[in-house]
Design a protein around this motif. Structure first.
Motif, PDB file in Angstrom:
ATOM      1  N   ARG A  98     -17.235   9.115  17.673  1.00 47.18           N
ATOM      2  CA  ARG A  98     -15.963   8.595  18.176  1.00 47.18           C
ATOM      3  C   ARG A  98     -15.126   8.030  17.028  1.00 47.18           C
ATOM      4  NH1 ARG A  98     -14.665   3.454  22.052  1.00 47.18           N
ATOM      5  NH2 ARG A  98     -12.405   3.781  22.090  1.00 47.18           N
ATOM      6  N   ARG A  99     -15.763   7.399  16.050  1.00 42.12           N
ATOM      7  CA  ARG A  99     -15.010   6.883  14.900  1.00 42.12           C
ATOM      8  C   ARG A  99     -14.358   8.026  14.129  1.00 42.12           C
ATOM      9  NH1 ARG A  99     -19.536   3.344  14.408  1.00 42.12           N
ATOM     10  NH2 ARG A  99     -20.377   4.614  12.711  1.00 42.12           N
ATOM     11  N   ILE A 100     -15.047   9.170  14.070  1.00 45.16           N
ATOM     12  CA  ILE A 100     -14.457  10.344  13.421  1.00 45.16           C
ATOM     13  C   ILE A 100     -13.199  10.765  14.174  1.00 45.16           C
ATOM     14  CG2 ILE A 100     -14.758  12.821  13.040  1.00 45.16           C
ATOM     15  CD1 ILE A 100     -17.661  12.206  12.258  1.00 45.16           C
ATOM     16  N   ALA A 101     -13.285  10.823  15.494  1.00 44.03           N
ATOM     17  CA  ALA A 101     -12.124  11.197  16.294  1.00 44.03           C
ATOM     18  C   ALA A 101     -10.973  10.214  16.073  1.00 44.03           C
ATOM     19  CB  ALA A 101     -12.505  11.253  17.774  1.00 44.03           C
ATOM     20  N   ILE A 102     -11.300   8.942  16.003  1.00 42.81           N
ATOM     21  CA  ILE A 102     -10.271   7.926  15.763  1.00 42.81           C
ATOM     22  C   ILE A 102      -9.611   8.154  14.410  1.00 42.81           C
ATOM     23  CG2 ILE A 102      -9.890   5.465  15.312  1.00 42.81           C
ATOM     24  CD1 ILE A 102     -12.125   4.912  17.393  1.00 42.81           C
ATOM     25  N   GLY A 103     -10.428   8.394  13.389  1.00 41.92           N
ATOM     26  CA  GLY A 103      -9.896   8.588  12.050  1.00 41.92           C
ATOM     27  C   GLY A 103      -9.000   9.812  11.952  1.00 41.92           C
ATOM     28  N   VAL A 104      -9.456  10.933  12.486  1.00 42.71           N
ATOM     29  CA  VAL A 104      -8.665  12.165  12.458  1.00 42.71           C
ATOM     30  C   VAL A 104      -7.327  11.948  13.152  1.00 42.71           C
ATOM     31  CG1 VAL A 104      -8.516  14.543  13.302  1.00 42.71           C
ATOM     32  CG2 VAL A 104     -10.654  13.703  12.292  1.00 42.71           C
ATOM     33  N   ARG A 105      -7.372  11.361  14.327  1.00 44.10           N
ATOM     34  CA  ARG A 105      -6.132  11.160  15.095  1.00 44.10           C
ATOM     35  C   ARG A 105      -5.196  10.187  14.398  1.00 44.10           C
ATOM     36  NH1 ARG A 105      -6.993   9.751  21.178  1.00 44.10           N
ATOM     37  NH2 ARG A 105      -4.725   9.978  21.028  1.00 44.10           N
ATOM     38  N   MET A 106      -5.727   9.129  13.811  1.00 47.18           N
ATOM     39  CA  MET A 106      -4.864   8.152  13.150  1.00 47.18           C
ATOM     40  C   MET A 106      -4.181   8.745  11.929  1.00 47.18           C
ATOM     41  SD  MET A 106      -6.731   4.432  13.483  1.00 47.18           S
ATOM     42  CE  MET A 106      -5.384   3.675  12.551  1.00 47.18           C
ATOM     43  N   PHE A 107      -4.895   9.559  11.153  1.00 43.74           N
ATOM     44  CA  PHE A 107      -4.257  10.203  10.004  1.00 43.74           C
ATOM     45  C   PHE A 107      -3.126  11.112  10.465  1.00 43.74           C
ATOM     46  CE2 PHE A 107      -7.680   8.978   7.079  1.00 43.74           C
ATOM     47  CZ  PHE A 107      -6.986   8.894   5.890  1.00 43.74           C
ATOM     48  N   ILE A 108      -3.358  11.881  11.522  1.00 46.67           N
ATOM     49  CA  ILE A 108      -2.333  12.812  11.998  1.00 46.67           C
ATOM     50  C   ILE A 108      -1.158  12.065  12.620  1.00 46.67           C
ATOM     51  CG2 ILE A 108      -1.864  14.704  13.610  1.00 46.67           C
ATOM     52  CD1 ILE A 108      -4.812  15.555  13.204  1.00 46.67           C
ATOM     53  N   LEU A 109      -1.443  11.037  13.392  1.00 44.79           N
ATOM     54  CA  LEU A 109      -0.364  10.253  13.992  1.00 44.79           C
ATOM     55  C   LEU A 109       0.462   9.543  12.930  1.00 44.79           C
ATOM     56  CD1 LEU A 109      -2.231   8.769  17.091  1.00 44.79           C
ATOM     57  CD2 LEU A 109      -0.401  10.490  17.115  1.00 44.79           C
ATOM     58  N   ARG A 110      -0.200   9.059  11.879  1.00 42.13           N
ATOM     59  CA  ARG A 110       0.545   8.444  10.777  1.00 42.13           C
ATOM     60  C   ARG A 110       1.448   9.486  10.115  1.00 42.13           C
ATOM     61  NH1 ARG A 110      -0.255   4.294   6.761  1.00 42.13           N
ATOM     62  NH2 ARG A 110       1.630   4.351   5.460  1.00 42.13           N
ATOM     63  N   ALA A 111       0.949  10.715   9.987  1.00 40.71           N
ATOM     64  CA  ALA A 111       1.761  11.788   9.406  1.00 40.71           C
ATOM     65  C   ALA A 111       2.992  12.065  10.266  1.00 40.71           C
ATOM     66  CB  ALA A 111       0.927  13.047   9.251  1.00 40.71           C
ATOM     67  N   ILE A 112       2.808  12.043  11.584  1.00 40.91           N
ATOM     68  CA  ILE A 112       3.935  12.275  12.495  1.00 40.91           C
ATOM     69  C   ILE A 112       4.965  11.169  12.358  1.00 40.91           C
ATOM     70  CG2 ILE A 112       4.592  12.348  14.945  1.00 40.91           C
ATOM     71  CD1 ILE A 112       1.867  13.713  15.465  1.00 40.91           C
ATOM     72  N   ASN A 113       4.503   9.934  12.256  1.00 43.20           N
ATOM     73  CA  ASN A 113       5.406   8.786  12.176  1.00 43.20           C
ATOM     74  C   ASN A 113       5.980   8.558  10.788  1.00 43.20           C
ATOM     75  OD1 ASN A 113       5.091   8.059  14.919  1.00 43.20           O
ATOM     76  ND2 ASN A 113       3.169   7.013  14.466  1.00 43.20           N
ATOM     77  N   ASP A 114       5.285   9.055   9.749  1.00 47.54           N
ATOM     78  CA  ASP A 114       5.714   8.816   8.371  1.00 47.54           C
ATOM     79  C   ASP A 114       5.436  10.069   7.536  1.00 47.54           C
ATOM     80  OD1 ASP A 114       6.392   7.840   5.907  1.00 47.54           O
ATOM     81  OD2 ASP A 114       5.100   6.070   5.973  1.00 47.54           O
ATOM     82  N   PRO A 115       6.251  11.116   7.705  1.00 45.57           N
ATOM     83  CA  PRO A 115       5.998  12.372   6.990  1.00 45.57           C
ATOM     84  C   PRO A 115       6.076  12.241   5.472  1.00 45.57           C
ATOM     85  CG  PRO A 115       8.090  12.451   8.196  1.00 45.57           C
ATOM     86  CD  PRO A 115       7.375  11.237   8.651  1.00 45.57           C
ATOM     87  N   ASP A 116       6.853  11.291   4.959  1.00 48.52           N
ATOM     88  CA  ASP A 116       6.900  11.090   3.508  1.00 48.52           C
ATOM     89  C   ASP A 116       5.536  10.625   2.993  1.00 48.52           C
ATOM     90  OD1 ASP A 116       9.504  11.873   3.327  1.00 48.52           O
ATOM     91  OD2 ASP A 116      10.339   9.850   3.258  1.00 48.52           O
ATOM     92  N   TRP A 117       4.928   9.695   3.711  1.00 52.60           N
ATOM     93  CA  TRP A 117       3.585   9.227   3.353  1.00 52.60           C
ATOM     94  C   TRP A 117       2.603  10.386   3.392  1.00 52.60           C
ATOM     95  CZ3 TRP A 117      -0.825   9.340   6.424  1.00 52.60           C
ATOM     96  CH2 TRP A 117      -1.932   8.631   5.942  1.00 52.60           C
ATOM     97  N   ALA A 118       2.700  11.201   4.428  1.00 52.94           N
ATOM     98  CA  ALA A 118       1.793  12.338   4.567  1.00 52.94           C
ATOM     99  C   ALA A 118       1.971  13.337   3.436  1.00 52.94           C
ATOM    100  CB  ALA A 118       2.026  13.023   5.918  1.00 52.94           C
ATOM    101  N   SER A 119       3.215  13.579   3.043  1.00 53.40           N
ATOM    102  CA  SER A 119       3.471  14.498   1.927  1.00 53.40           C
ATOM    103  C   SER A 119       2.808  13.996   0.658  1.00 53.40           C
ATOM    104  CB  SER A 119       4.982  14.639   1.701  1.00 53.40           C
ATOM    105  OG  SER A 119       5.605  15.289   2.786  1.00 53.40           O
ATOM    106  N   ALA A 120       2.911  12.691   0.427  1.00 55.84           N
ATOM    107  CA  ALA A 120       2.295  12.109  -0.762  1.00 55.84           C
ATOM    108  C   ALA A 120       0.775  12.237  -0.706  1.00 55.84           C
ATOM    109  CB  ALA A 120       2.702  10.644  -0.904  1.00 55.84           C
ATOM    110  N   VAL A 121       0.182  11.964   0.443  1.00 57.08           N
ATOM    111  CA  VAL A 121      -1.274  12.072   0.589  1.00 57.08           C
ATOM    112  C   VAL A 121      -1.741  13.494   0.311  1.00 57.08           C
ATOM    113  CG1 VAL A 121      -3.186  11.999   2.230  1.00 57.08           C
ATOM    114  CG2 VAL A 121      -1.513  10.145   2.197  1.00 57.08           C
ATOM    115  N   VAL A 122      -1.088  14.456   0.930  1.00 53.42           N
ATOM    116  CA  VAL A 122      -1.492  15.857   0.788  1.00 53.42           C
ATOM    117  C   VAL A 122      -1.416  16.294  -0.675  1.00 53.42           C
ATOM    118  CG1 VAL A 122      -0.835  18.217   1.343  1.00 53.42           C
ATOM    119  CG2 VAL A 122      -0.923  16.503   3.153  1.00 53.42           C
ATOM    120  N   ARG A 123      -0.378  15.863  -1.374  1.00 54.97           N
ATOM    121  CA  ARG A 123      -0.241  16.250  -2.780  1.00 54.97           C
ATOM    122  C   ARG A 123      -1.264  15.540  -3.662  1.00 54.97           C
ATOM    123  NH1 ARG A 123       5.828  16.264  -1.786  1.00 54.97           N
ATOM    124  NH2 ARG A 123       6.385  18.486  -1.845  1.00 54.97           N
TER     125      ARG A 123
END
Length: 213
Positions: A98-123
């Motif tokens: 369940r913690r894995i599911a929480i982590g995966v979802r939180m990273f993706i939701l953060r990407a949705i809410n803050d695409p600039d942050w997500a772009s930086a993480v991916v790079r």
């Protein structure tokens, strides 16, 4: 040993100079994150970081000797910051799966809410080994717990780790590139859990469980 005899192990408070130095360093890291959100890592020089942080060009060299050092500092800071946020949301959650599911979802939701942050993480994550290692250390604990509790049944730990991290980063990239779908976070978490050996019913239940906090 009495309480009076116990040595004081609390760290000494930072001096004004140390606080200022930490603020400046953090400002440089934040500036680099903004730049990495816009450009590939290899396109950015130390002078660009100084300009973005609005400090003298020589100031950045008091903190970082090369772009690689900036990238490592950014990667570690981002990994620590968000992994701590996930840990706080997972307090009281005993299931590693369940913690894995929480982590995966939180990273993706953060990407949705803050695409600039997500772009930086991916790079940054593809460029910096230190960031990948930091994330792996957090994830491995939950992978092993999920297997021990009998929910996950993967055979090769290293492959399981690669699958989990790569799928999450791929989902974040999809968000940044405008290719996400409805319930993107839930669907990715569900598919990752199934790929790690969870039954379809268990994966669906864990992925759709309400996020804590």
């Amino acid at each position: 040993m009495s309480r009076a005899d116990t040595p004081n192990l609390e760290p000494a408070p930072l001096s004004r100079g140390h606080k200022k130095r930490e603020r400046t360093r953090r400002g440089l890291i934040d500036a680099a994150v903004r730049l990495f959100a816009q450009k590939e890592v290899g396109e950015i020089a130390l002078l660009d970081v100084a300009n973005e942080a609005e400090v003298a060009s020589g100031t950045v060299y008091n903190y970082f000797r090369s772009r690689d050092e900036v990238v490592e500092a950014v990667g570690l800071a981002m990994a620590d910051e968000f992994s701590e946020a996930i840990a706080q949301h997972s307090v009281g959650v005993d299931s590693g799966a369940r913690r894995i599911a929480i982590g995966v979802r939180m990273f993706i939701l953060r990407a949705i809410n803050d695409p600039d942050w997500a772009s930086a993480v991916v790079r940054v994550v593809h460029f910096d080994q230190a960031m990948r290692s930091k994330i792996a250390n957090y994830v491995l604990t939950d992978l092993r717990a999920g297997k021990d509790e009998g929910v996950l049944t993967y055979e090769h730990e290293a492959i399981a780790l690669d699958l989990l991290v790569s799928c999450t980063l791929g989902a974040m990239r999809s968000v940044v590139e405008g290719r996400s779908v409805d319930e993107h976070d839930v669907l990715v978490a569900e598919m990752v859990l199934k790929a790690l050996g969870a039954t379809a019913a268990r994966a669906r239940k864990l992925a759709r469980h309400e996020l804590p906090g």
